[in-house]
Scaffold this motif. Sequence first.
Motif, short mmCIF file in Angstrom:
data_model
loop_
_atom_site.label_atom_id
_atom_site.label_comp_id
_atom_site.label_asym_id
_atom_site.label_seq_id
_atom_site.Cartn_x
_atom_site.Cartn_y
_atom_site.Cartn_z
N ILE A 181 -7.79 79.00 31.48
CA ILE A 181 -7.28 80.12 32.27
C ILE A 181 -6.70 79.60 33.58
CG2 ILE A 181 -7.85 82.32 33.37
CD1 ILE A 181 -10.20 82.53 31.40
N THR A 182 -5.46 79.99 33.85
CA THR A 182 -4.77 79.56 35.07
C THR A 182 -4.22 80.79 35.78
OG1 THR A 182 -2.97 78.21 35.96
CG2 THR A 182 -2.61 79.19 33.80
N THR A 183 -3.91 80.62 37.06
CA THR A 183 -3.26 81.70 37.82
C THR A 183 -1.75 81.50 37.87
OG1 THR A 183 -3.62 80.48 39.88
CG2 THR A 183 -5.29 82.11 39.26
N LEU A 184 -1.28 80.35 37.38
CA LEU A 184 0.16 80.08 37.42
C LEU A 184 0.90 80.95 36.42
CD1 LEU A 184 2.34 78.04 38.64
CD2 LEU A 184 2.16 76.91 36.42
N ASN A 185 2.09 81.36 36.79
CA ASN A 185 2.95 82.11 35.88
C ASN A 185 4.30 81.40 35.80
OD1 ASN A 185 4.26 83.97 34.31
ND2 ASN A 185 4.47 85.51 35.90
N PRO A 186 4.37 80.29 35.05
CA PRO A 186 5.63 79.55 34.98
C PRO A 186 6.69 80.37 34.25
CG PRO A 186 4.08 78.69 33.38
CD PRO A 186 3.33 79.70 34.20
N THR A 187 7.87 80.46 34.83
CA THR A 187 8.94 81.23 34.23
C THR A 187 9.86 80.30 33.45
OG1 THR A 187 8.84 82.79 36.06
CG2 THR A 187 10.82 82.84 34.71
N GLY A 188 9.91 80.49 32.15
CA GLY A 188 10.81 79.70 31.32
C GLY A 188 12.26 80.14 31.52
N ILE A 189 13.18 79.24 31.26
CA ILE A 189 14.59 79.55 31.40
C ILE A 189 15.18 79.80 30.01
CG2 ILE A 189 16.85 78.67 32.13
CD1 ILE A 189 15.42 77.26 34.41
N ASP A 190 15.37 81.07 29.70
CA ASP A 190 15.91 81.47 28.40
C ASP A 190 17.32 82.03 28.51
OD1 ASP A 190 13.60 80.84 26.84
OD2 ASP A 190 12.64 82.63 27.66
N THR A 191 17.66 82.57 29.66
CA THR A 191 18.94 83.24 29.83
C THR A 191 19.63 82.75 31.11
OG1 THR A 191 18.02 85.04 31.17
CG2 THR A 191 18.00 85.33 28.76
N LEU A 192 20.90 83.12 31.25
CA LEU A 192 21.64 82.76 32.46
C LEU A 192 20.99 83.38 33.69
CD1 LEU A 192 24.12 81.27 33.54
CD2 LEU A 192 25.43 83.38 33.21
N GLU A 193 20.44 84.57 33.54
CA GLU A 193 19.75 85.24 34.65
C GLU A 193 18.53 84.43 35.10
OE1 GLU A 193 17.84 89.62 35.77
OE2 GLU A 193 18.08 89.05 33.66
N ASP A 194 17.77 83.91 34.12
CA ASP A 194 16.61 83.06 34.44
C ASP A 194 17.04 81.83 35.21
OD1 ASP A 194 14.96 84.80 33.02
OD2 ASP A 194 15.13 83.64 31.16
N TYR A 195 18.14 81.24 34.77
CA TYR A 195 18.67 80.04 35.42
C TYR A 195 19.05 80.32 36.87
CZ TYR A 195 22.19 76.47 36.59
OH TYR A 195 22.93 75.50 37.22
N GLU A 196 19.71 81.45 37.09
CA GLU A 196 20.14 81.81 38.44
C GLU A 196 18.94 82.07 39.34
OE1 GLU A 196 23.03 81.51 39.62
OE2 GLU A 196 24.22 81.27 37.79
N LYS A 197 17.87 82.66 38.78
CA LYS A 197 16.65 82.91 39.56
C LYS A 197 16.02 81.60 40.00
CE LYS A 197 15.23 87.38 37.61
NZ LYS A 197 14.25 88.05 36.72
N PHE A 198 15.92 80.65 39.07
CA PHE A 198 15.32 79.36 39.40
C PHE A 198 16.19 78.63 40.42
CE2 PHE A 198 14.83 74.74 38.36
CZ PHE A 198 13.57 74.59 38.91
N LYS A 199 17.47 78.71 40.24
CA LYS A 199 18.40 78.08 41.17
C LYS A 199 18.21 78.61 42.59
CE LYS A 199 23.25 76.68 41.25
NZ LYS A 199 24.58 76.87 40.64
N LYS A 200 18.01 79.91 42.68
CA LYS A 200 17.80 80.54 43.99
C LYS A 200 16.50 80.08 44.64
CE LYS A 200 18.17 85.06 46.25
NZ LYS A 200 18.38 86.50 46.07
N ILE A 201 15.45 79.91 43.80
CA ILE A 201 14.16 79.44 44.31
C ILE A 201 14.29 78.04 44.90
CG2 ILE A 201 11.85 78.67 43.62
CD1 ILE A 201 11.92 80.96 41.52
#
Length: 242
Positions: free
Chosen positions: A219-239
């Motif tokens: 059990i972890t508290t991390l919520n890693p966001t996978g990159i599946d779509t262009l929107e996901d990519y843009e979110k990670f890029k912004k971070i």
Amino acid sequence: MEKIAIIIPARYGSTRLPAKPLLKVNNKPIIQYVVEAAQKSTYNAEVIVATDDNRIKEAVETFGGVAEMTSAEHKCGSDRIAEVVNRHPEFEYILNLQGDEPQITPEVIDLAISTLINDKDVDISTLVRKITSNEQINNPNCVKCVFDINNYALYFSRCPIPYPRNENQADYYAHIGIYGYKKSSLIKMTQLPQADLEKQESLEQLRALKYGMKIKVGITTLNPTGIDTLEDYEKFKKIIEG
């Protein structure tokens, strides 16, 4: 000391976001973020990218990583990993780390490994996190997991499990798609036929449960966001880039 390998399956031909392992953020390809996190594991594991495309292999080798070519015919990441493992008889434990989760941390990787190697009865380890949003509970893309008092998985589902017959009587946990395997368990699982539950829910781990294999969850508290779509990519890029 047991030999541990972290193997990162990375396909070029993703349907929703082609060539995503090579998309760059802050002048680094996404696959490099994953490899660098794996290299920081305290378990001194060997890190290998398993790919079906020379462009990914060359990119990994450019930043000093190790990559091996695998068949383009594999239907899932576990099959791709098994091909690599069959070339390396020295590997005793294997971690399947997704190549599209650049926010993964060494601490989470270590948790998945320790969950596997510290219990002799475990075939497979994986991770879960507590769900805090009702929207996620009802989202079929958020896979839920229930487990027993010893943290052995009972079931995984795209449905809300447990069913909320009596509200607020149980917590909900989301599955994080990272897997640790004993070598023998990985080979066994990839040689078993697909199970009905697996086909119904489109969840590979249900094959292991159907055939009586033991999956233990950390059990972890991390919520890693996978990159599946262009929107996901843009979110990670912004971070990363702000």
